[in-house]
Design an enzyme around this catalytic site. Structure first.
Site, mmCIF file in Angstrom:
data_model
loop_
_atom_site.group_PDB
_atom_site.id
_atom_site.type_symbol
_atom_site.label_atom_id
_atom_site.label_comp_id
_atom_site.label_asym_id
_atom_site.label_seq_id
_atom_site.Cartn_x
_atom_site.Cartn_y
_atom_site.Cartn_z
ATOM 1 N N GLU A 1 70.478 221.216 73.387
ATOM 2 C CA GLU A 1 71.523 221.033 72.099
ATOM 3 C C GLU A 1 71.098 221.495 70.814
ATOM 4 O O GLU A 1 70.795 220.863 69.734
ATOM 5 C CB GLU A 1 71.673 219.536 72.055
ATOM 6 N N GLU B 1 74.820 218.157 80.797
ATOM 7 C CA GLU B 1 75.232 216.822 80.497
ATOM 8 C C GLU B 1 76.621 216.400 80.263
ATOM 9 O O GLU B 1 77.415 217.310 79.678
ATOM 10 C CB GLU B 1 74.523 216.327 78.981
#
Length: 391
Positions: free
Chosen positions: A174, A285
């Site tokens: 991320e 995710e």
């Protein structure tokens, strides 16, 4: 006779193939949060107390009973490469040994392990991640690790696993709030370092904006869209996929119990972009709460990936050995437990393993996942690799 539309839908479905499906294991990055943002909190930490990577006894459950073939294993750069060394080739060998034990437990079972530096493209201060730490490669920050150091780190880590065909290299968890051009620069440096080590396995490369699929073609946090840059990634082995995260609540954060965001509605531009540039993606995710509304959204999400040939795998967020009654996803502050087998909510009721995984996701795990061969965009036939494990 099939209509043209039906024929095209059938052809698209026939071409789609999910090779990897499983769960993210979160815990190796635990134990460093500081309410006062005091850098160094929990470093290096105590294994089994502050952090842990995997409960090895659950690997048999996941593989034999739940039929998955992929685990994404989070670790922390500041523990792997302590601050006194800096980011690069010098590791804390004790921490690496514990991490390697987890990877070995997974791959010896015949499953695939995604190596996940859970650092948001930052290094040197994890005390309040994702907010703290210097952006890797930021030349205006004298405290920042350089892109060259990041490449050296990946060259060393990949070299240690180049003989383990069941490893997948996840470049970074991320990235956010940084120039998208720098995300591309760091991704490319990691790929260069990995390939220079002799490693041939699958790599997955993130974009900006927390690598969100819904915002892939949009400006995020004031930075250019990932779509404007990530197509420029070059891998001499053509064995790199795009790493995508996508949650189902209103702000895509994965923190709320109400699901109201559809993969089909939000990932269309990303999917079209992947198709245009002949790229593949893994969603490493995603998640939802234990309610009927989220059941439908989770089902639709997994079916969307299965129906579109641009997606080769997914891992649900998250299991891990030290969550306790805490929830990694979609809880609105409630202690609902995690995807860890045996998990319980704070009231003693079954945790998310029972109410989300067993209830919804397990039946959506493809029956014909890749079980042998080197990790690849195209399954076991995609790369001719080295057999065995080098340690």
């Amino acid at each position: 006779m099939l209509s043209l539309k039906a024929t095209l839908l059938f052809a698209a479905s026939a071409a789609a193939k999910i090779y990897y499906a499983g769960v993210a294991e979160s815990g190796g990055e635990f134990g460093v949060y500081s309410a006062t943002a005091t850098n160094g909190t929990g470093l290096p930490g105590t294994f089994g107390v502050d952090y842990a990577f995997l409960n090895a006894s659950t690997v048999n459950i996941w593989v034999d009973q739940n039929k998955i073939n992929t685990f994404r294993v989070a670790f922390l750069l500041e523990r792997m490469c302590p601050l006194q060394y800096g980011l690069g080739k010098r590791f804390n060998e004790t921490y690496f040994s514990h991490f390697n034990d987890a990877i070995t437990a997974i791959t010896a079972k015949g499953a695939y392990a995604i190596l996940d530096p859970h650092n948001y493209m930052r290094y040197n201060d994890p005390s309040q991640q994702p907010a703290t730490g210097s952006v890797i490669g930021n030349t205006t920050d004298p405290a920042a690790a350089t892109t060259a150091q990041f490449q050296a780190f990946w060259n060393e880590l990949a070299g240690r696993y180049k003989g383990n065909e069941r490893v997948i290299f996840g470049i970074m968890n991320e990235p956010h709030d940084m120039p998208t051009a720098l995300v591309l620069q760091n991704d490319q440096a990691a790929i260069n370092g990995i390939r220079a080590s002799g490693a041939k396995q699958l790599i997955i490369a993130p974009g900006n904006g927390y690598t969100g699929g819904h915002s892939w073609t949009q400006s995020s946090q004031g930075d250019a869209p990932s779509a404007d840059y990530l197509y420029q990634i070059r891998d001499p082995l053509n064995n790199t996929a795009i790493d995508i995260h996508e949650y189902l609540d209103y702000d895509f954060s994965g923190t709320h119990t109400i699901c109201n965001q559809s993969f089909a509605a939000n990932l269309g531009p990303l999917t079209a972009w992947l198709k245009t540039y002949q790229l593949k993606a893994m969603v490493t995710e995603f998640g939802g709460d234990n309610n009927t509304m989220c059941d439908a959204y989770l089902t639709d999400a997994v079916e969307y990936m299965a129906d579109n040939a641009e997606y080769i795998g997914w891992t649900a967020w998250a299991a891990g050995p030290i969550w306790g009654t805490g929830s990694p996803c979609c809880n609105s502050g409630l202690g609902l437990g995690s995807l860890e087998p045996g998990s319980r909510a704070s009231d003693g009721s079954p945790g998310l393993y029972y109410t989300v995984w067993l209830k919804v996701l397990e039946k959506l795990v493809p029956k014909n996942l890749q079980r042998n061969g080197m990790s690849s965009l195209n399954g076991a036939a995609g790369v001719k690799g080295v057999k065995g494990y080098s340690g």
